[in-house]
Design a protein around this motif. Structure first.
Motif, mmCIF file in Angstrom:
data_model
loop_
_atom_site.group_PDB
_atom_site.id
_atom_site.type_symbol
_atom_site.label_atom_id
_atom_site.label_comp_id
_atom_site.label_asym_id
_atom_site.label_seq_id
_atom_site.Cartn_x
_atom_site.Cartn_y
_atom_site.Cartn_z
ATOM 1 N N GLY A 1 -5.176 10.148 -2.794
ATOM 2 C CA GLY A 1 -5.040 9.336 -1.590
ATOM 3 C C GLY A 1 -3.675 8.681 -1.481
ATOM 4 O O GLY A 1 -3.087 8.630 -0.393
ATOM 5 N N LYS B 1 1.334 13.688 3.065
ATOM 6 C CA LYS B 1 0.361 14.592 3.672
ATOM 7 C C LYS B 1 0.984 15.564 4.658
ATOM 8 O O LYS B 1 0.439 16.637 4.883
ATOM 9 N N ASN C 1 -1.320 9.510 1.527
ATOM 10 C CA ASN C 1 -1.169 8.460 2.527
ATOM 11 C C ASN C 1 -0.161 7.373 2.186
ATOM 12 O O ASN C 1 0.043 6.459 2.976
ATOM 13 N N ALA D 1 4.041 8.585 2.377
ATOM 14 C CA ALA D 1 2.930 9.532 2.526
ATOM 15 C C ALA D 1 3.488 10.951 2.478
ATOM 16 O O ALA D 1 4.513 11.245 3.085
#
Length: 113
Positions: A72, A88, A76, A86
């Motif tokens: 995570g 992603k 993020n 982040a």
């Protein structure tokens, strides 16, 4: 080919991707993470010390952080440190999973007596 050779061949083939996967994760770490987290996850870098980045080799850190939590933060960014970006949009899910696995290879450091 005898069944024994078939089994051995299958075993060897299944090991080959793991080696390249580990090499890929190490290269990805060097490219994306090493500048702040250091080559060994100890965060003994200028940025690591400035931002109080945790030492990922500490047994307490390894125990406290789940794979899901680590992934995570990679995906993020960090709610504790806005400088942790982040990833992603830059890394594939497979690359993020590989980094989690790589982080888990860091050996917990024993405290000096």
């Amino acid at each position: 080919m005898t069944p024994r050779w078939c089994l051995l061949s299958a075993l060897l083939l299944s090991c080959a991707p793991a080696v390249s996967h580990a090499e890929d994760a190490a290269a990805l770490w060097d490219k994306s993470c090493k500048n702040c987290h250091g080559p060994d996850g100890r965060a003994q870098t200028r940025m690591g010390q400035k931002e109080s980045i945790p030492d990922m080799t500490r047994a307490s850190w390894q125990k406290a952080e789940s794979d899901k939590e680590i992934r995570g933060v990679i995906a993020n960014g960090s709610s504790h440190n806005p400088k942790m970006k982040a990833y992603k949009d830059r890394l594939t899910p497979e690359q993020m999973d590989a980094l989690v696995g790589y982080i888990r290879t860091f050996k917990p450091q024993e405290k000096a007596p």
